[in-house]
Design an enzyme around this catalytic site. Structure first.
Site, PDB file in Angstrom:
ATOM      1  N   LYS A  22       0.831  -1.213   0.000  1.00  0.00           N
ATOM      2  CA  LYS A  22       0.000   0.000   0.000  1.00  0.00           C
ATOM      3  C   LYS A  22       0.862   1.257   0.000  1.00  0.00           C
ATOM      4  CE  LYS A  22      -1.768   2.084   3.767  1.00  0.00           C
ATOM      5  NZ  LYS A  22      -1.981   3.543   3.743  1.00  0.00           N
ATOM      6  N   ASN A  23       1.824   1.316   0.901  1.00  0.00           N
ATOM      7  CA  ASN A  23       2.629   2.530   1.035  1.00  0.00           C
ATOM      8  C   ASN A  23       3.483   2.789  -0.197  1.00  0.00           C
ATOM      9  OD1 ASN A  23       1.544   2.979   3.560  1.00  0.00           O
ATOM     10  ND2 ASN A  23       3.260   2.081   4.669  1.00  0.00           N
ATOM     11  N   ARG A  99      -3.788  10.912   3.870  1.00  0.00           N
ATOM     12  CA  ARG A  99      -2.647  11.807   3.904  1.00  0.00           C
ATOM     13  C   ARG A  99      -1.777  11.705   2.654  1.00  0.00           C
ATOM     14  NH1 ARG A  99       0.355  14.892   6.917  1.00  0.00           N
ATOM     15  NH2 ARG A  99       2.593  14.911   6.600  1.00  0.00           N
ATOM     16  N   CYS A 123      -5.455   8.622   8.849  1.00  0.00           N
ATOM     17  CA  CYS A 123      -5.771   8.064  10.161  1.00  0.00           C
ATOM     18  C   CYS A 123      -5.522   9.095  11.258  1.00  0.00           C
ATOM     19  CB  CYS A 123      -4.913   6.827  10.426  1.00  0.00           C
ATOM     20  SG  CYS A 123      -5.402   5.366   9.479  1.00  0.00           S
ATOM     21  N   ARG A 128       0.870  15.086  11.888  1.00  0.00           N
ATOM     22  CA  ARG A 128       1.820  14.756  10.826  1.00  0.00           C
ATOM     23  C   ARG A 128       1.909  15.966   9.895  1.00  0.00           C
ATOM     24  NH1 ARG A 128       0.169   8.751   8.822  1.00  0.00           N
ATOM     25  NH2 ARG A 128      -1.923   9.617   8.742  1.00  0.00           N
ATOM     26  N   PRO A 129       2.588  17.008  10.335  1.00  0.00           N
ATOM     27  CA  PRO A 129       2.604  18.254   9.570  1.00  0.00           C
ATOM     28  C   PRO A 129       3.340  18.107   8.240  1.00  0.00           C
ATOM     29  CG  PRO A 129       4.182  18.353  11.376  1.00  0.00           C
ATOM     30  CD  PRO A 129       3.392  17.096  11.567  1.00  0.00           C
ATOM     31  N   ASP A 131       5.251  20.502   6.983  1.00  0.00           N
ATOM     32  CA  ASP A 131       6.305  21.520   6.945  1.00  0.00           C
ATOM     33  C   ASP A 131       7.506  21.099   6.102  1.00  0.00           C
ATOM     34  OD1 ASP A 131       4.608  21.681   9.172  1.00  0.00           O
ATOM     35  OD2 ASP A 131       6.005  22.966  10.254  1.00  0.00           O
ATOM     36  N   LEU A 132       7.957  19.868   6.294  1.00  0.00           N
ATOM     37  CA  LEU A 132       9.171  19.436   5.589  1.00  0.00           C
ATOM     38  C   LEU A 132       8.931  19.302   4.092  1.00  0.00           C
ATOM     39  CD1 LEU A 132      10.760  16.830   8.038  1.00  0.00           C
ATOM     40  CD2 LEU A 132      11.074  19.304   7.909  1.00  0.00           C
ATOM     41  N   ASP A 313       4.242   1.178  11.890  1.00  0.00           N
ATOM     42  CA  ASP A 313       3.086   0.501  11.310  1.00  0.00           C
ATOM     43  C   ASP A 313       2.938  -0.947  11.778  1.00  0.00           C
ATOM     44  OD1 ASP A 313       2.159   2.673   9.961  1.00  0.00           O
ATOM     45  OD2 ASP A 313       2.750   2.011   7.963  1.00  0.00           O
ATOM     46  N   ILE A 335       7.166   7.720  16.970  1.00  0.00           N
ATOM     47  CA  ILE A 335       6.824   8.390  15.713  1.00  0.00           C
ATOM     48  C   ILE A 335       5.558   9.229  15.858  1.00  0.00           C
ATOM     49  CG2 ILE A 335       6.395   8.078  13.250  1.00  0.00           C
ATOM     50  CD1 ILE A 335       9.147   7.143  14.111  1.00  0.00           C
ATOM     51  N   ARG A 405      -8.571  -0.102   3.775  1.00  0.00           N
ATOM     52  CA  ARG A 405      -7.586   0.854   3.270  1.00  0.00           C
ATOM     53  C   ARG A 405      -6.211   0.214   3.108  1.00  0.00           C
ATOM     54  NH1 ARG A 405      -6.430   4.824   6.961  1.00  0.00           N
ATOM     55  NH2 ARG A 405      -5.176   5.686   5.284  1.00  0.00           N
TER      56      ARG A 405
END
Length: 427
Positions: A22-23, A99, A123, A128-129, A131-132, A313, A335, A405
């Site tokens: 999935k990822n 996301r 989720c 989980r910003p 910014d980066l 995960d 995390i 998902r």
């Protein structure tokens, strides 16, 4: 709404085919935006998130055609073509669902020169910003603005230009966005403190197949020599290491033995080490791995961290397994700050777990008992299924759309190795 009903106590034995990751799939799909030629992805898992991402790409002008897998095979083949990008706006009603949608940002700016992307959802496991992601694009010359819940990015005249991107901490998504933006930037880009997850390597290999020039695969420094254009390619999605790890936990918690067809040892070193420390026998077999329980489950001390350390995960699945260990385990989540939402549900089934900030103390019990439980996120859902497989009596898992998902044909795969599990629709 669907729910899953499990009658626990069956020993699992047999073979499970591991689906495409999935990822990885959600990272490879936006690569289609980087070329006007077809990109064909094989071994693509049948998942709700994949369908949602394909729908988002359709909104941007990408055509998609899908072929089914051959009989008795999982996955499918999708060909994507962005002959022209008809929209550079990724709207809230799509992006809020997951996301990974933010990964269209880099490719859109790189090829179309601009992008307007809603701040993402996914989720509810913690902050989980992005910014980066934004700082990476700024390092390549992009001009950014955040307004009304959207990120608006624009490349300077002449397009993105190479630069040095230094991440203050490891971010998988930011590394992926930076990599996809850099392949069409003019000149050389160096990405320092890049994530080293296998899915990053899979992305880099797909981009290389499309004509990109990338050095430093599997290291924390990636060097990209930008190209004027990329071409089409055919690429197979890597097997899902998290799915493989989840079914390995199923073998352990039921005292069983499973052959995980397609699982790759090199993509899951810490998962396999943890299983072996807990008492599993892990063997190389043709085309995959065999994981077998060997007596009682031993307690562990595990801390999540970026690859090659133990993945966040897999934390929930290991917690369910360790609820049946002989002794006390300690899990530390570094995390995400809100990734213990499955704990109250496991406690309903008799698990003895105490959360202390970022740490969870798991005292193994002799028996788990079936109960009605509520899934709170994707991996938490799987932890409840695992507990149900080992519990006495019947377990009903509600809100299983979370499972859809990330796990392809979960019930079918588990039924095939001896589980008493079925999906029931309340509608």
């Amino acid at each position: 709404m669907d729910r899953i009903i499990i009658k626990g106590g069956n020993r699992l034995e047999g073979k499970i085919c591991i689906s495409g990751a999935k990822n990885a799939a959600l990272t490879l799909l936006p690569c289609a935006l980087l070329t006007d030629e077809p990109l064909t992805l094989r071994n693509l898992p049948r998942l709700a998130d994949v369908d949602s991402f394909a729908h988002l790409l359709n909104q941007l002008g990408v055509s998609t055609t899908v072929e089914g897998a051959r009989p008795n095979e999982f996955g499918r083949v999708m060909t994507l073509r962005a002959s022209s990008i008809t929209s550079t706006v990724a709207p809230y009603d799509i992006v809020r669902k997951m996301r990974a949608s933010v990964l269209v940002l880099g490719p859109l700016v790189a090829r179309a020169g601009e992008a307007t992307v809603s701040l993402p959802g996914g989720c509810a496991i913690g902050m989980r910003p992005v910014d980066l992601h934004l700082k990476a694009l700024e390092a390549l010359g992009a001009e950014l603005e955040i307004a009304a819940g959207y990120v608006k990015a624009r490349a300077p005249d002449g397009g993105l230009r190479g630069g040095t991107i230094r991440f203050p901490f490891v971010s998988v998504g930011a590394t992926e966005n930076a990599l996809m933006a850099a392949v069409l930037a003019k000149g050389e880009t160096v990405i320092e403190n890049a994530a080293r997850e296998p899915e990053i390597t899979d992305l880099a290999k797909c981009l290389i197949a499309m004509g990109a020039e990338i050095e430093g695969l599997r290291t924390d420094t990636l060097t990209v020599h930008g190209k004027d254009r990329l071409h089409g390619a055919t690429y197979a999605v890597m097997p899902d290491r998290i799915e493989a790890g989840s079914y390995a936990c199923a073998a352990m918690i039921t005292g069983g033995s499973l052959v995980l067809e397609g699982a790759r040892k090199e993509t899951m070193p810490s998962i396999l080490s943890g299983l072996e420390d807990a008492g599993a026998i892990v063997e190389d077999v043709r085309g995959g791995l065999k994981v077998s329980a060997d007596g009682a489950i031993r307690p562990l001390s595990i801390s999540t961290a970026p690859f090659p350390a133990f993945p966040t995960d897999m934390q929930a699945q290991f917690m369910a397994m360790l609820a049946r260990a002989e002794g006390t385990s300690l899990l530390t989540e570094t995390i995400f700050e809100n990734r213990y939402m499955h704990v109250p549900e496991l406690q309903r089934m008799g698990a003895e777990i105490e959360v202390r900030g970022r740490a969870a103390v798991v005292r193994g019990v002799d028996r788990l008992v079936g109960a009605q439980v509520m899934a709170t996120d994707l991996r938490a859902s799987m932890s409840l299924v695992l507990a149900g497989l080992a519990a006495e009596g019947e377990t009903q898992v509600h809100r299983v759309y979370h499972l859809d998902r990330g796990y392809e044909r979960l019930e079918e795969k588990l039924q095939g190795v001896g589980a008493d599990i079925e999906r029931v629709s309340d509608g």
